[in-house]
Every structure is written in C-alpha cells, then in structure tokens.
Design a protein around this motif. Structure first.
Motif, PDB file in Angstrom:
ATOM      1  N   TYR A  49       0.829  -1.183   0.000  1.00 62.38           N
ATOM      2  CA  TYR A  49       0.000   0.000   0.000  1.00 62.38           C
ATOM      3  C   TYR A  49       0.875   1.249   0.000  1.00 62.38           C
ATOM      4  CZ  TYR A  49      -3.535  -3.372   1.413  1.00 62.38           C
ATOM      5  OH  TYR A  49      -4.361  -4.455   1.483  1.00 62.38           O
ATOM      6  N   TYR A  50       0.509   2.218  -0.819  1.00 61.37           N
ATOM      7  CA  TYR A  50       1.282   3.445  -0.919  1.00 61.37           C
ATOM      8  C   TYR A  50       1.175   4.223   0.393  1.00 61.37           C
ATOM      9  CZ  TYR A  50       3.195   7.750  -2.812  1.00 61.37           C
ATOM     10  OH  TYR A  50       3.983   8.855  -3.034  1.00 61.37           O
ATOM     11  N   GLY A  51       2.310   4.609   0.947  1.00 61.30           N
ATOM     12  CA  GLY A  51       2.346   5.357   2.189  1.00 61.30           C
ATOM     13  C   GLY A  51       2.403   4.504   3.438  1.00 61.30           C
ATOM     14  N   ALA A  52       2.120   3.200   3.318  1.00 60.06           N
ATOM     15  CA  ALA A  52       2.131   2.338   4.503  1.00 60.06           C
ATOM     16  C   ALA A  52       3.544   2.129   5.030  1.00 60.06           C
ATOM     17  CB  ALA A  52       1.478   0.995   4.191  1.00 60.06           C
ATOM     18  N   THR A  60      13.350   7.890 -11.112  1.00 59.65           N
ATOM     19  CA  THR A  60      13.241   8.120  -9.684  1.00 59.65           C
ATOM     20  C   THR A  60      11.924   7.575  -9.189  1.00 59.65           C
ATOM     21  OG1 THR A  60      14.546  10.115  -9.916  1.00 59.65           O
ATOM     22  CG2 THR A  60      13.345   9.849  -7.859  1.00 59.65           C
ATOM     23  N   SER A  61      11.933   6.914  -8.065  1.00 56.21           N
ATOM     24  CA  SER A  61      10.719   6.376  -7.463  1.00 56.21           C
ATOM     25  C   SER A  61      10.257   7.311  -6.360  1.00 56.21           C
ATOM     26  CB  SER A  61      10.977   4.976  -6.897  1.00 56.21           C
ATOM     27  OG  SER A  61       9.869   4.538  -6.148  1.00 56.21           O
ATOM     28  N   GLU A  62       9.043   7.841  -6.515  1.00 51.00           N
ATOM     29  CA  GLU A  62       8.511   8.734  -5.490  1.00 51.00           C
ATOM     30  C   GLU A  62       8.338   8.000  -4.171  1.00 51.00           C
ATOM     31  OE1 GLU A  62       4.635  11.678  -4.814  1.00 51.00           O
ATOM     32  OE2 GLU A  62       4.827  10.435  -6.601  1.00 51.00           O
ATOM     33  N   GLY A  63       7.970   6.707  -4.235  1.00 46.63           N
ATOM     34  CA  GLY A  63       7.788   5.941  -3.007  1.00 46.63           C
ATOM     35  C   GLY A  63       9.086   5.768  -2.252  1.00 46.63           C
ATOM     36  N   VAL A  64      10.170   5.419  -2.966  1.00 46.20           N
ATOM     37  CA  VAL A  64      11.468   5.238  -2.326  1.00 46.20           C
ATOM     38  C   VAL A  64      11.953   6.553  -1.724  1.00 46.20           C
ATOM     39  CG1 VAL A  64      13.890   4.680  -2.747  1.00 46.20           C
ATOM     40  CG2 VAL A  64      12.094   3.292  -3.778  1.00 46.20           C
ATOM     41  N   GLY A  65      11.790   7.658  -2.475  1.00 48.66           N
ATOM     42  CA  GLY A  65      12.206   8.946  -1.950  1.00 48.66           C
ATOM     43  C   GLY A  65      11.445   9.329  -0.697  1.00 48.66           C
ATOM     44  N   GLY A  66      10.139   9.041  -0.663  1.00 48.30           N
ATOM     45  CA  GLY A  66       9.347   9.352   0.518  1.00 48.30           C
ATOM     46  C   GLY A  66       9.746   8.530   1.722  1.00 48.30           C
ATOM     47  N   VAL A  67      10.099   7.280   1.500  1.00 47.13           N
ATOM     48  CA  VAL A  67      10.518   6.415   2.609  1.00 47.13           C
ATOM     49  C   VAL A  67      11.831   6.910   3.203  1.00 47.13           C
ATOM     50  CG1 VAL A  67      11.325   4.096   3.171  1.00 47.13           C
ATOM     51  CG2 VAL A  67       9.283   4.388   1.775  1.00 47.13           C
ATOM     52  N   VAL A  68      12.783   7.263   2.343  1.00 45.83           N
ATOM     53  CA  VAL A  68      14.066   7.770   2.836  1.00 45.83           C
ATOM     54  C   VAL A  68      13.868   9.096   3.575  1.00 45.83           C
ATOM     55  CG1 VAL A  68      16.363   8.546   2.169  1.00 45.83           C
ATOM     56  CG2 VAL A  68      15.346   6.578   1.034  1.00 45.83           C
ATOM     57  N   ASN A  69      13.013   9.941   3.040  1.00 44.06           N
ATOM     58  CA  ASN A  69      12.740  11.213   3.711  1.00 44.06           C
ATOM     59  C   ASN A  69      12.140  10.996   5.089  1.00 44.06           C
ATOM     60  OD1 ASN A  69      13.686  12.675   1.538  1.00 44.06           O
ATOM     61  ND2 ASN A  69      11.671  12.923   0.605  1.00 44.06           N
ATOM     62  N   GLU A  70      11.211  10.057   5.194  1.00 43.30           N
ATOM     63  CA  GLU A  70      10.595   9.771   6.485  1.00 43.30           C
ATOM     64  C   GLU A  70      11.629   9.231   7.469  1.00 43.30           C
ATOM     65  OE1 GLU A  70       7.953   9.820   9.359  1.00 43.30           O
ATOM     66  OE2 GLU A  70       7.442  10.435   7.315  1.00 43.30           O
TER      67      GLU A  70
END
Length: 480
Positions: free
Chosen positions: A207-210, A291-301
């Motif tokens: 799931y996206y964001g999970a 670039t994967s937006e999901g991967v970038g968001g996970v690293v940012n978090e």
C-alpha cells in the motif's frame, strides 16, 4: 573544542569517554582483556531513570485504585454499600445490532490500522543470552562499542555536566557473518534496556504510504519504550532495503566502448546525457531521470525520524493545546510556558552489507554518528574464535594442542566467525558418520575441503579411457 583557544568547558579526550560514571559511583578501571570497562547499568543514568519511571507508575496506580476504593469505603461507612457487581438490564434487541455494527467497524478498520503498525520484535535484556564476552575476534570494533555504550548509559552526565551530545546512531557495515547482529544483541543485554529488532524489509508494504507509516510507528514505539525504561536500543537489519540513495538508480560504471564512442564522434548532442558527461573510461553514470517517489518518501521519512528523537508526549501535546488556547486571551507578559519535550535516550543501530549505496544524508553526524566497519578476523582473531567455539564443542585431545589450533587458524584465512563455527559443526557431522561422539583434526580438515572445494564427484572411466591414462602415466614414469 579541539582548538588552542580558551574553552568554556573542559576538553574531553576520546579515552575519557570510557570512564563516564555517575558522580556517586567510582570510575571503573580497565577490563582484564584491555578493553574499556562498561558502566553498571543500574547505577548509571539509565538505571536511575528507570527507577524514577517505576515510582511514577506506582503513584499513578495508587491514585487510580485509591479513589474508587475510598468511594466504596465511604459508602460502606455511611451504611449505603455499593454493589459493584450489579449491572443494569439491557434490551437484547438493542445490544445485538450495536454489537454487529461495532464488529463490522472493527473488521473494516483492522486492515487499515494494521497496515501501519510497527513490525518490530522487542526483547528484554533477560531474554538475550549473548554478552560482550561472547563477541570474539573484533576487538577494535568492540572497544569503540563499549565507549558508545558508556555514553548511552551516562547520557545525562555527558550532556548536562560536560556539554556533550551523546551518540544517537551507529552504522555497522561489513561482510555477511562478521558479527554485526551478534554484537548489537550483546550491547542491548549489557545495557539492560529493551532491544527493538526489526528487519528493513518488514517495513515494506504493497500500500502506498504504509511503509512510511510503519517507520513512524517504529520510532514512536522506540521513544515510548525509552521513556518508560530509561533507554532503548533499536536495531534495523539490512537498512539498505529502505535507505538507498535518492535521485535515481544505483551508480554504474560507463564501459570503455561508450567512452570511446563519445570521444570519437563529431558531436556529443546525439548521445544520452549521462554518457555524454562521461569524459573518461570508467566514469560513474547515474540516471537521474528514473526516480521512485515511493522510495524517496521512505528515505525522507527515515531521515526525519532519526533527526526528531525528542518529541512531546501525548500528555504534553494536550497540555500544549490547552496552553495555546489560554494564551490567546492573556497578555504577552502573562503567557504560560509550553512544556519542554523530554530528552529521549535512544541508541539506533543499523546493519548493512552495502553502506556505499546508502543515502549520504543518513551518514552525517546527528543521524549515524559512528560508522563501524567489521573486517574479516585476522589470524589472532581466528585463533580466539577457535578457542571460544571449542569450549562448547566435543573434540578429541589432539585439538587441544596449540600447534593444531594454530594450523586451523592459518588454514581458515578469509573465514568469518560464522564460517568458522559452521566448519566445526560440519566436522561434528563427519564424526557422527564415523560413529564417534567427538571431532578430530581429520574431521575438521575434511569439512574444510568440502567447504572450499565442494563434494567430491565420482568419475567412471571406460576400459579404453583407463588404457589411455595408464599409458600416459607410464610415459611419465619412464621419463623420470
């Protein structure tokens, strides 16, 4: 701090961090093996914080149980006892629909709520049998780890009295089987605090964001446990699964042929941008367009959570909300102060075999303050490992000879600690095949040959092949 000018606080040498102790406890001397001594957890800041939280919980429990008990005793004293076991009557036609819709809501929300839960497994110190004495063959890393543990145990003294910032993160890098997870467990057991183990792949979700929600839940639990127990150690296994460098795919090397084409053509405008920028053979090429937006968001978090260890508690958030509402009607000189978030004593450890592929923002001080490399043990370290493993494994008297053990240490060059232990396990298997209950040097040597060369494969020769081989070998004999 290391300059020649005047300092407001005393300069702390690296060798002094091993002797950080509470002011009421004597400084420990060096350990028998030459490593820095470890501070006793019960007498350090961690132990005092744990005792303080325990007494706070006892007071809260006393209030929670004392008020109802006082009410019941009052009713009993005035002659009007209260029956706590009497329940009001409910109409089943009303209760059953309410239970049905409540159960339906639970089923619908269970998947959403469960998708963001922290996937960690928490171990108490008494559940971990590994100690620092069981970590053999990596003395340089072990010495630095003991110093980091002392900073963790005496974090208040180091921060308040000396003005330092305790280490919050350690990165263990090295080949598989070099003892990264083993050492992290020993650190948690020696520190006497909970150990929250999690594999980086367990954060991942369809799931996206999970994934980011799971990371937030893990750090939230880490902070909560640290406040309750005086400290906590978190361990993320294979962190490279969620912390790869952002901005594109992993770096690759431009082949020589591409570089030659780039230099030999008349114009570089027709070449891909990444190849056109490679002016020499072997240059690094990174495709910034993928670039994967999901991967970038996970690293940012992950970066945000590692930087924000100290957050207000739930009670402080409510207090802050109330104070903000009250301050709206108060004059500037009568404003109520907001509660200050407590300092959370957390030590985050991460292990990886691919530290070069991690995002550079993770490796800066303040996130991972120390980067420890686990090298393959040298001959001295392998000999120590052999002595350690043979203490608990059945072996013949010939393996008690120092010469034999030195031979095994010399023959196992390039072995990790796990490989050496596995070698002795395979030698015990060979002993069982022979009908013996203890391994011999021959069993160890056969196990080593199987590990390095592989199982021997039988070869069947025809009569013609045997005749050719015998003729060939006979020629060698005649020539000799």
């Amino acid at each position: 701090m290391w300059g020649s000018g005047k300092l407001n606080k005393r300069t702390i040498l690296p060798s002094e961090t091993a002797t950080l102790t509470p002011s009421s406890a004597p400084s420990p001397g060096p350990a028998p093996d030459g490593l820095p001594a470890l501070i006793a957890a019960r007498t350090a800041d961690v132990g005092r914080n744990r005792e303080k939280q325990r007494r706070r919980r006892l007071r809260a429990m006393a209030w929670l149980l004392g008020v109802p008990a006082a009410f019941l005793w009052f009713r009993l004293a005035v002659g009007d006892p209260f029956n706590v076991f009497s329940f009001p009557d409910f109409d089943p036609l009303v209760v059953m629909p309410l239970l049905f819709f409540a159960l339906l809501a639970v089923v619908l929300l269970a998947g959403t709520v469960g998708a963001g839960r922290s996937p960690h497994v928490m171990y108490r110190p008494e559940q971990i049998k590994t100690r620092l004495d069981d970590v053999i063959g990596i003395d340089p890393v072990k010495e630095d780890v003991v110093r980091s543990l002392n900073l963790f145990l005496a974090h208040k003294q180091f921060a308040d009295e000396m003005g330092g910032t305790p280490r919050r993160g350690l990165l263990f890098e090295g080949a598989p089987g070099t003892g990264k997870t083993h050492l992290a467990k020993a650190m948690a057991a020696e520190a006497g605090v909970p150990f929250l183990f999690v594999s980086a792949t367990s954060f991942q979700s369809m799931y996206y964001g999970a994934t980011a929600r799971k990371i937030r839940s893990y750090f939230k639990k880490l902070r909560k446990v640290a406040r309750q127990e005086g400290g906590a150690i978190g361990f993320i296994e294979e962190i490279d699964a969620i912390a790869m460098a952002r901005g594109g795919l992993s770096a690759t090397v431009a082949p020589d042929s591409v570089s030659a084409v780039a230099h030999g053509c008349g114009s570089l405008h027709a070449l891909p941008t990444s190849f056109a920028l490679s002016h020499t053979a072997g240059a690094t090429v990174i495709n910034q367009n993928i670039t994967s937006e999901g991967v970038g968001g996970v690293v940012n978090e992950l970066l945000v959570q590692m930087q924000s260890f100290d957050e207000p508690t739930g009670t402080q958030k409510i207090q802050t909300w109330v104070i903000d509402k009250v301050n709206l009607v108060l004059a500037d000189d009568r404003q109520l102060p907001r509660p200050i978030p407590p300092r959370t004593n957390i030590l985050l450890i991460a292990a990886t075999n691919r530290a070069d592929n991690l995002d550079p923002a993770l490796l800066r001080p303040g996130r991972f303050d120390r980067r420890l490399t686990f090298e393959l043990p040298a001959k001295v370290g392998r000999r120590q490992l052999i002595d350690h493993f043979l203490k608990t494994k059945a072996h013949s008297p010939e393996l008690d000879d120092d010469v034999m053990r030195d031979q095994v240490a010399s023959a196992t060059s390039g072995y990790t600690p796990v490989m050496i232990e596995h070698l002795f396990d395979e030698a015990l298997v060979n002993a069982v095949r022979r009908g013996q209950r203890e391994m011999s040097m021959g069993d160890v040597e056969r196990a080593r040959m199987v590990e390095e060369v592989g199982l021997g494969q039988p070869v069947a020769y025809t009569d013609h092949e045997r005749k050719l081989i015998s003729t060939h070998e006979a020629g060698h004999a005649v020539a000799a």
